[in-house]
Every structure is written in C-alpha cells, then in structure tokens.
Design an enzyme around this catalytic site. Structure first.
Site, PDB file in Angstrom:
ATOM      1  N   TRP A   1       0.844  -1.266  -0.034  1.00 47.46           N
ATOM      2  CA  TRP A   1       0.061  -0.088   0.056  1.00 47.46           C
ATOM      3  C   TRP A   1       0.750   1.240   0.055  1.00 47.46           C
ATOM      4  CZ3 TRP A   1      -0.190  -4.174   3.011  1.00 47.46           C
ATOM      5  CH2 TRP A   1      -1.085  -4.914   2.815  1.00 47.46           C
ATOM      6  N   ASP A   2       2.052   1.142  -0.399  1.00 46.62           N
ATOM      7  CA  ASP A   2       2.997   2.403  -0.177  1.00 46.62           C
ATOM      8  C   ASP A   2       3.118   2.884   1.118  1.00 46.62           C
ATOM      9  OD1 ASP A   2       4.942   4.165  -1.086  1.00 46.62           O
ATOM     10  OD2 ASP A   2       3.660   5.433  -2.009  1.00 46.62           O
ATOM     11  N   MET A   3       2.826   2.049   2.207  1.00 42.98           N
ATOM     12  CA  MET A   3       2.922   2.787   3.466  1.00 42.98           C
ATOM     13  C   MET A   3       4.492   2.731   4.234  1.00 42.98           C
ATOM     14  SD  MET A   3      -0.026   3.808   4.234  1.00 42.98           S
ATOM     15  CE  MET A   3      -1.520   3.408   3.353  1.00 42.98           C
TER      16      MET A   3
ATOM     17  N   LYS B   1       2.451   6.230   7.936  1.00 45.52           N
ATOM     18  CA  LYS B   1       1.446   6.820   6.952  1.00 45.52           C
ATOM     19  C   LYS B   1       0.159   5.922   7.474  1.00 45.52           C
ATOM     20  CE  LYS B   1       3.888   7.739   2.691  1.00 45.52           C
ATOM     21  NZ  LYS B   1       4.056   7.082   1.075  1.00 45.52           N
TER      22      LYS B   1
END
Length: 810
Positions: free
Chosen positions: A473-475, A502
């Site tokens: 999730w691009d966290m 994030k």
C-alpha cells in the site's frame, strides 16, 4: 382572472408550474437511475425512494395538484430524519443530504405556485402548512448542527514533567543547526520569548525571494519543502534546483549563494530539497581537515545524486572533499537510469560521518537502483561503510567493480542519531514495486517499511522494527524518527524513539533494543491478494495512534449535493474495501488511509520537557487498481493522468508502469467526478498526544478551503496538510502545510489556534525558530514555495516573523 367557488380559489393555468416541475423531474429521474444502481450494489435505498418522491411531485405539479406539496413535505421530513439517523448533527455531512431537498421545497411556496394548484378542500395557509413545518424542522436541525463540532476532542496536555539541560541535543539554545533542530529529530526549541499571550503580535521581520522557480524542463512535482538551519548568525537553506543560500539571521540579507548546476529531467519523480546539514570542526571529537580547510561546512545531497560540501563562511566548495567538493553517488549502483535515483532530504551528520540514503523512483520498474545506506568521511568524502539491505551482513566499503543489490528498500527521509548509544535510526521505504510483491526477496520482506538501528562506526544492524508486513500500500516510513527520554510510571526513564507512519500508528520503541514501550499488537487484516502475490495475515497496530477511529462506511461518502454524494456512494460500493490493509485488486481497492498518509514526511514535533507531541493527521483515501499487462515484461501502453508512458515516468498518482511486473497500477485520490473528495470532511486535523499515557488528548479541524474553492470562502472544513510542525518551550506550536496559504500558531496545551499569517504561496514546508544575538528577538521562519502535485501556488519566498523590537525586549 380568478374565479371563486364556495370560497375556494380556483387554479390558474400557466407555465410557472411546468417550469417548477422540471428540476423535480430531472433530479428525480437521476435519483431513480442512480438509486437503483446503488441498491443493486447493496447500498442505501434512500436515493431510489427520493427519486420516486421527486418524480411523483413533478407529476402532481404537472397535474396542478396541491398534493405535490403535501407529498414533498412528507419526503422532506423523512429525508431530515434519515440524515440525522445516518450522520447525527454533523453540519458538513448534513449539507449534501438536505441542501437540494430544501431548495426544491422552497420552490413550492411562492403565491404564484399556490394560485395554479388545485387545493381540494384545503386552501390558504393550510395548503402550505405541512411544507412549512417540514422546512422549519430541517432548519432547526441545520441550526443545531451549525452550533456543534462533532469532530472536536477537548482536553489539556500536561505542563513540564522533566527538565532538560542547556544545549539540548548538543545545539546552542539560540540555534537550529539540523533538519529537526538536532539529530534527535524533535523539532522542539527551548526558546520561550513567544507565548500564547503575545503570539498575536508577530509581524514580518524580513522576507527574501530565492529566485529559484519552476522551469519548463522540470518535472510536475516541483516543490519547496525546505526547513532552513541556523548556526551562529547565519541561516542556510536549499531550493528545488539545489541552490544553497546563506542569509543573515537578523535581516535576511543574502551573504552568499551557490548553484551546483544540477542536471534536471522531466523523468525525475520529484524536484525538491528538504534541507542541508552542518558540520563544525569545533565540536568535541569532530573530524577536521589537516590544513583547516572548511572548518565549518554545509553538506547537501542533490537531485542528480551528488553529495556536496561547502565552506559555511564563503559558500565555496571544500576542495578536498571528493572531487573539488562534490561526490558522485551513482558508483556502485546496478545501472544508470536518468531520474531514477535522487536525494531529496537532508543527510545525517554524526561523529565525523555524513550518512545518506536515497530516493528511488516509485513504481517505475522491478529493477531500480539500490536502497543502500552509506556513510562517508565528512572531511574527505571517503566511503567508510555501507548497509545494503540486499546484503545486510557485509558493511565493509564496496570495492571497485562490485555492485549493490537491485531494488532493495530505500530510505528517502532523514535519519536520527543517538551518539551516546552509538546508533543511528533509519526510516525505511519499500522495495520495488509498491502494490505487487510476488517476487520480493526475503531481505526486502525483512527491511521494507521498517525502522533500522545501525551502529554509527560500522553500519552493522543492531535491531529492526517493521511497521507494515509485506507492504502492498506504499506505507513506507516517511519521516525522521524523534528521540525522547520518557519518564514512565513504574519504569523510570526509558530512552525512546517515536516513529510516525502513514498508517497513523505512532510506534514508541525503546531505542536501545527496538522493543515497544507502548503495546503493539498484531491485528488480523483482509486477505485475498492479486494473482501471484500473497498477504500477511496480520499487521502491527500501536496503542498510540492518530489513525482514523474506524473503517470507512457508505454513510461517510460526501459531495456538494445529494447527486454528488450518490455518485460517490456508487463509486464506494464498486470498489473492494474490507477495512485497513485491503489488498490491491484488479477491481480497484479503496486504500484508507491512502499513500498520502495519515502522517507523511513532515512528521510531528515532540516536546521533551512536557513529553507530548503535536501531530497533524490527514484522512484521505486513495484508489489502487492493478492493470494487467498485455504480455509479460510489457506495460500497458496508455497514458495515465500523471503522464506515464513507454518512455518511463510514474508518479504517486496516475498510471504507474511497474516494468517487469505482471501488473501496472493506477493510483488516484478517492474523488468525485467534479474533483471533490468522496469522503466527508474533516480531511485534516491537528492533535495533541501525551507520550507518557499514549492518549490523544485534544484534536481540532485544521485549515480552510479558501484557496481550493472557486470563491475564496474561509470555511473551516479541515483540509490536508503536507509539511510539519514545530514546538517551543513557550507553549506555542507553529505549522504551515495546509492547502490554504497560512502559517498558524497553536496553543500546545489546548490545540486552540492563536494566530495566522497569510502566505504569498503554498507553505508545504516545516518552519523553524531561532534567536538572533543582534536584537535578542526570537524569529519564526517558513519557506512558502508551493507544491506542484498538490496544486498549491508556487513561489520562492522565505519569510521571517518576530515580535516588535520593543515588545521582544520586555
């Protein structure tokens, strides 16, 4: 001429009824179609009922029946009750539910409508009484909602709990000599001249234009995100094109300027510089050149992958550092691709070393440069050690002819350091690629989206704490860790590290061991990955959090009108969403919080005396949709909103090519067709966190839509912010960052906004504060240069605020 039969006025023919019926018919038909679609998707039946009621009202108007008003009154009353049951007395949630309905109701009241309707046995005021009653009930509900802030949390943060020594973090009290003021990363100043009582008197003390503005050859994401540093009587800052300026701390006068002449390409993902760093040979144990060259030096890592050392007094390159003051950071990388490897954050300077990570182009390919962390001698530029996440056990300097590993997790933010423990703390991003991880090696699985503790002298790993397992999730961990010594009941003083994420989790760790200070549990999360991928069955969740309090619901959908809200409800029901960490999908997945983050690179400020934090959480969803390739190794040949194409180019939204993976990915904010967020406001807050108890004590909506709406209305909906806050011993916090153009001051104790100053451009940068010896005044400085991707106004302004000279001396 009217005729009267038995005292009842007879209707007059005419076009007003037909004209009035048109909006009822059109909106009713739209609701019938959309409501049927929504109901078929498992959503609310209200819009189908609304469509039926409005089209029936239009038909009765066409037939000139007074029953149109009675039917509509019943519908309006039902709508008001439904709205309150669904969202309570939340004004901005009620508005799209009742605005159109109320306006249409008012259209039925004028006397020229009454004269043309058959009243039957009801005439005069009795014919409109039910509608008036329904309208008054809706008005009362609206007025009650306007007097309440259902998103406000009231409380007071504690006062001083401990004392800290002068030169906290080894920084003179008057200075701000590192990105986070010190390498503890607190963004807290011991200065107390500015207080909640006098902050309203702040005025512009000086203002400077850097002269560095966006050029046609620059990438779209051209941003000013810089926090200046201040040492002695001079400020130092960088610009997006990596110009370095030295400014007089009292007047803002430019003392020198350096232009490294970086190579710029539109294939770069970003063009920004968040800060420069400082090394002083006068520091105890500091490294120094044998001939005394550059005893005080400014270090900057550039967008074209160089590390530059400048004499802090003159701005001239330090000749014996690297090649005449510049070090090429590409050697050792697997391959050269223009714009795929750059530096956007301030390097860490500690114990005679300058430590750098690097920003890797997101989602361009599965084969990208390494995320290696490297430490260089601050005087000579000699490579001292390298931590390659692909080969974590070998930190000896890479010999000539060898290459670092492909595509390993990178650290694009700034690190923190505890020299007494001999450790640096590195926030790590993901390994390529973000939304599909079916081929990631074990080393990537171990180090992505984590915090690393590395030995300062050798680079060897001491511990690792992962904030997201198998991140899809691009966290990535986006911000510098903050170091604080917490005094905890029954445990004494614990050297802690606070890491924002994030996801909104605030992980509070013992910085000696990486073990949680406040509880962290593994929470089951949705399963069902994309073909060829897998998901972790659980994810870590901290007991200290500013994450959204619950998953998104259909009732949280929003719009300017009921039709906009209906469209967003349909959009929501068509997406895959089972709560946080719902895997990306071909259907399209709602990712909430989105990759914009609850917290991003701006992080938060931490007060070591009060042992509290000032945070600014954002609540915006993104939509991730995986796009199958036409055949393996080939990416989809369409252009996304961000301009992704066969020539390369991806962004944090739009179509990202993911070369070498079975899927490209479309990343977009969760917006309505007219560009409004589909989720109801507030979208941005400020919050006060007690780090001893782990509780959020107060929370306030933050920012207005003044600069985002066609008409500059200052409605305080609470807007997203990108940047960071600072705190002071005077009990005042400062932050720009929001989508409206203001620098604001807040009472740390209560969160109340105390002051604001209008900025000439977007303030997507973290401010800083210092005291000038020349006047004894405390200054607050922010850079207002805007943000290309957010769409805020671009500029090149550096603005300093201070109390009037007479008041500051009191």
């Amino acid at each position: 001429m009217s005729a009267h039969v038995h005292g009842i006025e007879q209707p007059q023919p005419g076009w007003p009824l037909l004209v009035t019926a048109v909006p009822f018919a059109l909106i009713g038909l739209a609701c019938l179609v959309g409501g049927a679609w929504l109901l078929r998707l498992g959503g609310s039946a209200y819009y189908l009922i609304a469509g039926a009621a409005m089209t029936a009202t239009a038909w009765l108007l066409w037939r000139r029946r007074n029953g149109a008003r009675h039917l509509y009154a019943l519908f309006l009353l039902g709508t008001t009750v439904w709205a309150v049951v669904e969202v309570g007395l939340d004004w901005w949630q009620l508005v799209p539910r009742i605005d159109v309905v109320v306006v249409l109701g008012l259209l039925l009241l004028p006397p020229w409508i009454s004269r043309r309707l058959h009243g039957g046995r009801v005439a005069g005021w009795k014919a409109t009484a039910p509608l008036w009653l329904a309208l008054m009930i809706a008005l009362v509900v609206a007025l009650l909602a306007m007097t309440r802030d259902t998103h406000r949390l009231d409380g007071e943060l504690p006062g001083a709990r401990v004392s800290v020594p002068a030169r906290y973090g080894d920084v003179p009290d008057d200075d701000w000599s590192a990105y986070g003021r010190s390498w503890r990363g607190n963004k807290w100043s011991p200065l107390a001249q500015i207080t909640p009582r006098n902050v309203r008197d702040l005025e512009v003390a000086w203002q400077v234009r850097t002269g560095d503005t966006r050029r046609p050859t620059d990438p779209p994401e051209f941003t000013y995100e810089v926090t200046p540093i201040k040492v002695d009587d001079t400020l130092y800052l960088c610009t997006p094109h990596n110009h370095v300026l030295a400014l007089d701390a009292e007047t803002g006068h430019v003392r020198w300027r350096f232009d490294p002449g970086i190579r710029v390409s539109q294939r770069m993902q970003h063009l920004t510089c968040r800060g420069v760093s400082y090394h002083d040979a006068r520091w105890p144990g500091a490294a120094r050149a044998a001939d005394g060259e550059c005893p005080q030096r400014i270090l900057m890592a550039t967008n074209d992958a160089r590390l530059i050392a400048l004499d802090a007094r003159t701005g001239k390159p330090c000749a014996r550092f690297g090649d005449n003051g510049s070090l090429n950071l590409w050697p050792g990388m697997p391959a050269y691709q223009e714009g795929w490897f750059q530096f956007t954050s301030a390097p860490l300077v500690t114990r005679g070393l300058v430590v750098v990570g690097g920003a890797i182009y997101d989602n361009i390919s599965t084969h990208v440069p390494s995320g290696v962390i490297r430490a260089f001698d601050v005087v000579s530029g000699r490579l001292v050690w390298n931590f390659d996440p692909g080969h974590p056990d070998d930190t000896a300097p890479l010999p000539p002819g060898r290459r670092y590993s492909w595509s390993s997790p990178n650290s694009w933010s700034t690190s923190a350091a505890d020299e007494s423990l001999g450790l640096i703390y590195v926030p790590m991003g993901n390994g390529a690629i973000d939304q599909w991880g079916g081929r990631r090696p074990p080393t990537t699985e171990r180090f992505s989206s984590s915090v690393l503790a590395l030995d300062i002298a050798t680079g060897r790993l001491r511990w690792v704490f992962q904030t997201v397992h198998h991140d899809l999730w691009d966290m990535d961990v986006p911000a510098q860790p903050a170091l604080i010594d917490l005094t905890l009941p029954g445990r004494g003083t614990v050297p802690a590290l606070v890491q924002v994420t994030k996801t909104g989790n605030l992980f509070v760790l013992d910085r000696r061991t990486g073990q949680p200070v406040h509880p962290v549990r593994e929470q089951p999360v949705p399963q069902g990955p994309a073909p060829g991928d897998w998901t972790s069955p659980t994810q870590p969740v901290s007991s200290v959090t500013v994450a959204p309090p619950r998953p998104v619901r259909e009732a949280d959908m929003w719009g300017a009108t009921m039709l906009g809200q209906m469209v967003c409800r349909i959009h929501f029901k068509r997406l895959r969403y089972e709560g946080p960490f719902t895997p990306p999908s071909l259907q399209g997945t709602l990712v909430f919080p989105g990759n914009f983050g609850v917290m991003d690179w701006g992080g938060m400020a931490v007060d070591p005396v009060r042992q509290v934090a000032f945070a600014h959480p954002n609540y915006l969803g993104f939509v991730d949709r995986l796009v199958p390739r036409q055949r393996p190794g080939e990416h989809a040949r369409q252009r996304g909103p961000a301009g992704a194409s066969d020539r390369g180019g991806s962004s944090e939204h739009g179509l990202n090519p993911n070369l070498g993976a079975p899927f490209a990915v479309e990343l977009n904010p969760f917006l309505s067709p007219v560009g409004l967020p589909c989720q109801a406001p507030p979208w941005g807050y400020v919050a006060g966190v007690d780090l001893v108890t782990g509780k959020v004590v107060w929370q306030r909506r933050n920012g207005t839509i003044r600069d985002e709406s066609p008409v500059p209305v200052p409605f305080k909906l609470g807007v997203p912010s990108l940047g960071g806050p600072i705190m002071t011993a005077g009990g005042v916090a400062f932050m720009g960052s929001t989508l409206d153009y203001y620098l604001r001051a807040y009472d740390v104790t209560t969160g109340e906004q105390l002051w604001q100053a209008r900025l000439p451009a977007g303030g997507q940068a973290t401010p800083m504060t210092y005291r000038s010896a020349a006047s004894g005044r405390q200054f607050v400085v922010i850079v207002a240069g805007g943000h290309g991707s957010l769409g805020t106004k671009l500029g090149d302004h550096v603005i300093a605020y201070a109390l009037p000279k007479g008041e500051a001396s009191r």
